[in-house]
Motif scaffolding. Structure first.
Motif, PDB file in Angstrom:
ATOM      1  N   GLU A 122      45.134  43.669  35.203  1.00  0.00           N
ATOM      2  CA  GLU A 122      45.651  42.659  34.346  1.00  0.00           C
ATOM      3  C   GLU A 122      47.290  42.754  34.236  1.00  0.00           C
ATOM      4  O   GLU A 122      47.650  41.888  34.492  1.00  0.00           O
ATOM      5  N   ILE A 147      48.700  40.609  37.171  1.00  0.00           N
ATOM      6  CA  ILE A 147      48.363  39.293  37.513  1.00  0.00           C
ATOM      7  C   ILE A 147      49.675  38.270  37.693  1.00  0.00           C
ATOM      8  O   ILE A 147      49.563  37.699  38.473  1.00  0.00           O
ATOM      9  N   LEU A 173      50.473  35.781  40.663  1.00  0.00           N
ATOM     10  CA  LEU A 173      50.599  34.573  40.626  1.00  0.00           C
ATOM     11  C   LEU A 173      51.980  34.055  41.108  1.00  0.00           C
ATOM     12  O   LEU A 173      52.184  33.101  41.699  1.00  0.00           O
ATOM     13  N   TYR A 213      41.724  29.286  41.731  1.00  0.00           N
ATOM     14  CA  TYR A 213      41.070  28.946  40.518  1.00  0.00           C
ATOM     15  C   TYR A 213      41.145  30.354  39.810  1.00  0.00           C
ATOM     16  O   TYR A 213      41.125  31.467  40.495  1.00  0.00           O
ATOM     17  N   ARG A 214      40.947  30.320  38.455  1.00  0.00           N
ATOM     18  CA  ARG A 214      40.686  31.439  37.490  1.00  0.00           C
ATOM     19  C   ARG A 214      39.437  31.484  36.901  1.00  0.00           C
ATOM     20  O   ARG A 214      39.118  30.656  36.293  1.00  0.00           O
ATOM     21  N   ASP A 215      38.818  32.663  36.955  1.00  0.00           N
ATOM     22  CA  ASP A 215      37.319  32.677  36.323  1.00  0.00           C
ATOM     23  C   ASP A 215      37.563  32.371  34.719  1.00  0.00           C
ATOM     24  O   ASP A 215      38.520  33.056  34.045  1.00  0.00           O
ATOM     25  N   PRO A 264      39.410  36.768  33.082  1.00  0.00           N
ATOM     26  CA  PRO A 264      40.575  36.304  33.531  1.00  0.00           C
ATOM     27  C   PRO A 264      41.227  36.892  34.406  1.00  0.00           C
ATOM     28  O   PRO A 264      42.358  36.697  35.065  1.00  0.00           O
ATOM     29  N   THR A 265      40.862  38.099  34.983  1.00  0.00           N
ATOM     30  CA  THR A 265      41.507  39.048  35.944  1.00  0.00           C
ATOM     31  C   THR A 265      40.929  38.596  37.348  1.00  0.00           C
ATOM     32  O   THR A 265      41.082  39.049  38.371  1.00  0.00           O
ATOM     33  N   PHE A 270      40.355  35.635  40.320  1.00  0.00           N
ATOM     34  CA  PHE A 270      40.549  34.683  40.998  1.00  0.00           C
ATOM     35  C   PHE A 270      39.964  34.255  42.266  1.00  0.00           C
ATOM     36  O   PHE A 270      39.316  35.087  42.723  1.00  0.00           O
TER      37      PHE A 270
END
Length: 98
Positions: free
Chosen positions: A12, A15, A19, A41-43, A47-48, A50
Motif C-alpha cells: 500500500e 502505490i 503511479l 486498471y485498478r481492482d 486497491p493494491t 493493478f
C-alpha cells in the motif's frame, strides 16, 4: 495483433510511487514501436492490485520493448514495490463488440 495483460500487486505504501513512475513513462511505453494501445486498471475490491492492458502488433515488438532501456528503467523502479509476484498473459483477441 495480441493483447498483453499484466497483474501486479503492491504494498500500500508503494502505490503512489508506482503511479508516479507509470505516469512518467506511459507515453514512452505507448509510443514504443508496435504498441498500439495501453491502459492501466485498478481492482475495485483490492486497491493494491493493478493491471496493465496493452495491444502489440507482434511478439517481436513486445520482446524488443522488454529488452529496451525504457522497460529496464521502469522495471527497476517497479519490481521492488511488489507485494506479490507479477503475472503476465499474452492473449489473442477473438472478438470486440462495441
Amino acid at each position: 495483433m495480441f493483447v498483453r495483460i499484466v497483474k501486479m500487486g503492491f504494498y500500500e505504501e508503494n502505490i503512489e510511487t508506482f503511479l508516479a513512475n507509470f505516469d512518467a513513462n506511459k507515453e514512452k511505453i505507448r509510443s514504443f514501436k508496435g504498441c498500439k494501445f495501453l491502459e492501466l486498471y485498478r481492482d475495485k475490491n483490492e486497491p493494491t492490485i493493478f493491471f496493465t492492458y496493452s495491444y502489440w502488433e507482434t511478439e517481436e515488438n513486445l520482446e524488443n520493448y522488454r529488452q529496451s532501456e525504457i522497460f529496464k528503467n521502469v522495471w527497476a523502479k517497479t519490481k521492488p514495490l511488489f507485494n506479490i509476484p507479477p503475472i503476465a498473459w499474452s492473449v489473442d483477441k477473438l472478438e470486440t463488440l462495441s
